[in-house]
Write a protein that holds these residues in place. Sequence first.
Motif, short mmCIF file in Angstrom:
data_model
loop_
_atom_site.label_atom_id
_atom_site.label_comp_id
_atom_site.label_asym_id
_atom_site.label_seq_id
_atom_site.Cartn_x
_atom_site.Cartn_y
_atom_site.Cartn_z
N ILE A 158 -68.01 54.01 88.24
CA ILE A 158 -68.81 53.29 89.25
C ILE A 158 -69.92 54.17 89.79
O ILE A 158 -70.63 53.76 90.71
CB ILE A 158 -67.92 52.81 90.42
CG1 ILE A 158 -67.25 54.02 91.11
CG2 ILE A 158 -66.89 51.81 89.94
CD1 ILE A 158 -66.48 53.63 92.37
N ALA A 159 -70.07 55.35 89.21
CA ALA A 159 -71.11 56.26 89.68
C ALA A 159 -72.49 55.64 89.49
O ALA A 159 -72.86 55.25 88.38
CB ALA A 159 -71.03 57.59 88.93
N ASN A 160 -73.23 55.50 90.56
CA ASN A 160 -74.60 54.97 90.56
C ASN A 160 -74.68 53.54 90.05
O ASN A 160 -75.76 53.08 89.66
CB ASN A 160 -75.53 55.87 89.72
CG ASN A 160 -75.59 57.29 90.23
OD1 ASN A 160 -75.62 57.51 91.43
ND2 ASN A 160 -75.57 58.25 89.31
N TYR A 161 -73.56 52.82 90.03
CA TYR A 161 -73.59 51.44 89.55
C TYR A 161 -74.08 50.50 90.65
O TYR A 161 -73.60 50.55 91.78
CB TYR A 161 -72.20 51.02 89.09
CG TYR A 161 -72.15 49.62 88.53
CD1 TYR A 161 -72.70 49.34 87.28
CD2 TYR A 161 -71.58 48.58 89.25
CE1 TYR A 161 -72.67 48.07 86.76
CE2 TYR A 161 -71.55 47.30 88.72
CZ TYR A 161 -72.09 47.05 87.49
OH TYR A 161 -72.06 45.78 86.97
N GLU A 162 -75.04 49.66 90.34
CA GLU A 162 -75.62 48.75 91.33
C GLU A 162 -75.60 47.30 90.85
O GLU A 162 -76.20 46.44 91.47
CB GLU A 162 -77.07 49.17 91.63
CG GLU A 162 -77.20 50.56 92.22
CD GLU A 162 -78.65 50.95 92.49
OE1 GLU A 162 -79.53 50.14 92.13
OE2 GLU A 162 -78.88 52.01 93.06
N GLY A 163 -74.93 47.03 89.74
CA GLY A 163 -74.93 45.69 89.20
C GLY A 163 -73.74 44.88 89.65
O GLY A 163 -73.11 45.16 90.67
#
Length: 210
Positions: A158-163
């Motif tokens: 989930i690192a840097n996940y924005e979707g």
Amino acid sequence: LRAAVGEVKEYVECSNHGYCNRDGPSPSCVCARGWKGVACDDNSDAADHTFLYADGPFFTGSVLRMRSHRSPSSEFDLMRAETGDGSLPYLTLDGVGDMTLHQGSQTLLNGDLSLDKGDLTLGGGTVGVTGAVGVHQDGGGSLTNKTVPLLSASMDSIANYEGSLLALTVASGGIGNQATDDIQFDFIRVGEAGEEPALKVDGYGESHFG
């Protein structure tokens, strides 16, 4: 001797698409690739290169069968489709049965696409569906003691996940153009078929619990 302008044509050996082989009693043209004919003036090339046809009325075999003496391995391909210099294939079927579509699109006009075992993985991009998608457990069996979900979405990090793991959308303006009473669909509907849902999210985005 008189000749009209345009009626006299300059002679070009083998139509300039080959050369004349004068060895032997009967000289003949040796055509360049893509040209054929007595004078190398024919470049038609629309016929199938390889055509396999089983003409037996009771045929039960295989029209095409590929087999390698080597044991299954991903180090070789049973089939490879490419064009040009072959640096980038379009389709490969390797020695363990894995088929890869390297570029292009795959379209199913009629029929079903079934996955009996294994996973369907999308490494990047999106999946677009026009119409409806049905996910169901077939065969009349029971889901008792079965832990595999019918539909799942997961991510490795989930690192840097924005979707969004799951996005349900309507085309821009698709709802705004409808009168209030005309919106009769649900984004999400959970429950037993034919019964009131235990959970639903309607077309207005409102959640309802049964």
